[in-house]
Design a protein around this motif. Sequence first.
Motif, mmCIF file in Angstrom:
data_model
loop_
_atom_site.group_PDB
_atom_site.id
_atom_site.type_symbol
_atom_site.label_atom_id
_atom_site.label_comp_id
_atom_site.label_asym_id
_atom_site.label_seq_id
_atom_site.Cartn_x
_atom_site.Cartn_y
_atom_site.Cartn_z
ATOM 1 N N ALA A 129 0.887 -1.055 -0.059
ATOM 2 C CA ALA A 129 0.026 0.058 0.126
ATOM 3 C C ALA A 129 0.878 1.110 0.091
ATOM 4 C CB ALA A 129 -1.045 -0.074 1.249
ATOM 5 N N VAL A 130 0.773 2.116 -0.928
ATOM 6 C CA VAL A 130 1.835 2.810 -1.217
ATOM 7 C C VAL A 130 1.047 4.441 -1.702
ATOM 8 C CG1 VAL A 130 2.284 2.476 -3.663
ATOM 9 C CG2 VAL A 130 4.004 3.718 -2.426
ATOM 10 N N GLN A 131 1.559 5.461 -0.798
ATOM 11 C CA GLN A 131 1.254 6.932 -1.105
ATOM 12 C C GLN A 131 2.353 7.625 -0.995
ATOM 13 O OE1 GLN A 131 -2.417 7.800 1.555
ATOM 14 N NE2 GLN A 131 -1.921 5.577 2.364
ATOM 15 N N GLN A 132 2.242 8.950 -1.268
ATOM 16 C CA GLN A 132 3.474 9.653 -1.535
ATOM 17 C C GLN A 132 3.743 10.070 -0.028
ATOM 18 O OE1 GLN A 132 3.014 13.164 -3.694
ATOM 19 N NE2 GLN A 132 1.678 11.960 -5.187
ATOM 20 N N ASP A 133 3.087 9.602 1.057
ATOM 21 C CA ASP A 133 3.295 9.981 2.501
ATOM 22 C C ASP A 133 3.385 8.916 3.183
ATOM 23 O OD1 ASP A 133 0.626 9.893 2.406
ATOM 24 O OD2 ASP A 133 0.163 11.686 3.570
ATOM 25 N N LYS A 134 3.018 7.628 2.909
ATOM 26 C CA LYS A 134 3.125 6.489 3.645
ATOM 27 C C LYS A 134 3.059 5.349 2.729
ATOM 28 C CE LYS A 134 0.178 4.681 7.349
ATOM 29 N NZ LYS A 134 -1.009 4.860 8.114
ATOM 30 N N VAL A 135 4.147 4.457 3.157
ATOM 31 C CA VAL A 135 4.437 3.207 2.669
ATOM 32 C C VAL A 135 4.117 1.892 3.662
ATOM 33 C CG1 VAL A 135 6.163 1.606 1.641
ATOM 34 C CG2 VAL A 135 6.146 4.098 1.282
ATOM 35 N N GLU A 136 3.164 0.856 3.464
ATOM 36 C CA GLU A 136 3.027 -0.099 4.128
ATOM 37 C C GLU A 136 3.012 -1.419 3.472
ATOM 38 O OE1 GLU A 136 0.044 1.469 7.457
ATOM 39 O OE2 GLU A 136 -0.839 1.490 5.519
ATOM 40 N N PHE A 137 3.484 -2.490 4.131
ATOM 41 C CA PHE A 137 3.922 -3.756 3.221
ATOM 42 C C PHE A 137 3.055 -4.866 4.118
ATOM 43 C CE2 PHE A 137 6.824 -7.065 1.801
ATOM 44 C CZ PHE A 137 6.357 -7.208 0.681
ATOM 45 N N TYR A 138 2.569 -5.821 3.479
ATOM 46 C CA TYR A 138 1.802 -6.774 4.200
ATOM 47 C C TYR A 138 2.043 -8.124 3.542
ATOM 48 C CZ TYR A 138 -0.846 -2.883 5.699
ATOM 49 O OH TYR A 138 -1.452 -1.679 6.263
ATOM 50 N N GLU A 188 10.304 12.584 -9.663
ATOM 51 C CA GLU A 188 10.611 12.311 -8.409
ATOM 52 C C GLU A 188 9.628 11.075 -7.681
ATOM 53 O OE1 GLU A 188 9.554 16.376 -7.524
ATOM 54 O OE2 GLU A 188 11.652 17.034 -7.003
ATOM 55 N N ILE A 189 8.637 11.104 -8.008
ATOM 56 C CA ILE A 189 7.901 9.962 -7.594
ATOM 57 C C ILE A 189 8.629 8.537 -8.172
ATOM 58 C CG2 ILE A 189 5.445 8.676 -7.707
ATOM 59 C CD1 ILE A 189 4.411 11.344 -8.004
ATOM 60 N N LEU A 190 9.120 8.581 -9.191
ATOM 61 C CA LEU A 190 9.665 7.505 -9.977
ATOM 62 C C LEU A 190 10.931 6.985 -9.039
ATOM 63 C CD1 LEU A 190 10.197 5.113 -12.010
ATOM 64 C CD2 LEU A 190 11.195 6.811 -13.245
ATOM 65 N N ARG A 191 11.600 8.017 -8.560
ATOM 66 C CA ARG A 191 12.812 7.968 -7.538
ATOM 67 C C ARG A 191 12.402 7.406 -6.460
ATOM 68 N NH1 ARG A 191 15.083 13.620 -6.936
ATOM 69 N NH2 ARG A 191 16.334 12.705 -5.491
ATOM 70 N N PHE A 192 11.112 7.695 -5.987
ATOM 71 C CA PHE A 192 10.616 7.414 -4.483
ATOM 72 C C PHE A 192 10.233 5.807 -4.713
ATOM 73 C CE2 PHE A 192 6.440 7.278 -2.062
ATOM 74 C CZ PHE A 192 7.229 6.921 -0.849
ATOM 75 N N PHE A 193 9.798 5.387 -5.864
ATOM 76 C CA PHE A 193 9.249 4.074 -6.116
ATOM 77 C C PHE A 193 10.536 3.148 -6.509
ATOM 78 C CE2 PHE A 193 4.848 4.904 -7.621
ATOM 79 C CZ PHE A 193 4.515 5.355 -6.188
#
Length: 384
Positions: free
Chosen positions: A135-144, A204-209
């Motif tokens: 679950a990914v947003q620009q201000d939060k990353v969660e992995f399940y 910038e989002i690509l770098r984040f991902f």
Amino acid sequence: MALISQEEFKKITDFKQDICVSIFIPTQRGGKEVLEQKNKKHLKSTWDQVKRELEDRSVSAEKIKGIGKPIEALLEDPEFWRHQSDGLAIFSSEGFFEKYTVPVNFEAHHYISNDFYVKPLAPLTTDEGRFYLLAVQQDKVEFYEATKNTIGEIYVEDLTPSQLEDRVGYDFEEKNRKQKTQNSTMGTSTSHGYDAANRDDKNEILRFFNAIDKGLHEVLRDENVPLVVACQDYLFPIYKEANSYKNLFDQVVPGNPSDTDMFGLHEKALKVMEPHLEKKKRSKLESFNELTPDKTSSSISDIIPAAYEGKVDTLFLENRSEVWGTYDEQNRKVEVSKEQSSDNTSLMNLAAAKVIETGGSVFLIESAFMPEKEAKVNAIFRYS
């Protein structure tokens, strides 16, 4: 949550000693049960029962103490009990201890033998309904890690940036806020929080991902199960561009992940994944009925030697049953017993361990859905 790698699984199945204790208990993730220490109490009562059984077998007090020392330590560790999933598996012997909190709803069970009991772990080693959810947003990353029935968070803060600002810096957040202010002043809006046509923002989002993908590689490098992504639609093509994991699921779980909780995300992910989740099991069940008799078997006396020789492609085990006995590997001879004793072992567990070890698939099946319903163990052999 600890994941069980192929190496860890083999370490468990390879270990042999005169007394090996395997414990499986269902656990609760949170709420009233956790506050009332239900999980801890369940383990304590199970360990007390195991101790009594060991005493009845005339196992020395010193040996029981050695086996139980790490279990007793767990019972005194409040931090451990704050982070549970759906099931707890414990493997303890003198000089050996492993514990796993996993997203599998175990039935309460313990097993004492000269080897460890791994049959309940089969859903974690076969990609039957198991998947990862990012679950990914620009201000939060969660992995399940999830199955059809369960979901549990895997903490990856030390592997991935937790928000875009961590990866590309404060300038992005400041620029993004100014862009929103300008749009508001001009009477325009964008549903995505940034101008989708802005190439700099996309980069910038690509770098984040890319940073997220790199971190997840530490978890996913040896895995062969689907990874499904939950994010807003416009972000998914960018994530696909950054992704290096070979089993990325091609459909996104749509919507903003922050609009729901973990269980809501799980429900939405299941709707997307439903056609895939049982595809392999259905295919194998159909194959059993279509193959010629020499390619399948419902005889434990044939299946055990074949499993040891790496000839079993797929193993179906009746979920709530056991077959007790012994196996003489040198003479390829299986002896089935009417009940458990100190001189025999679970032949179903033996078969499961060997099939998983040699790269086969193991499915725990309810009795009504077994291919050959008169048998507790069915197998499909590898083609020669």
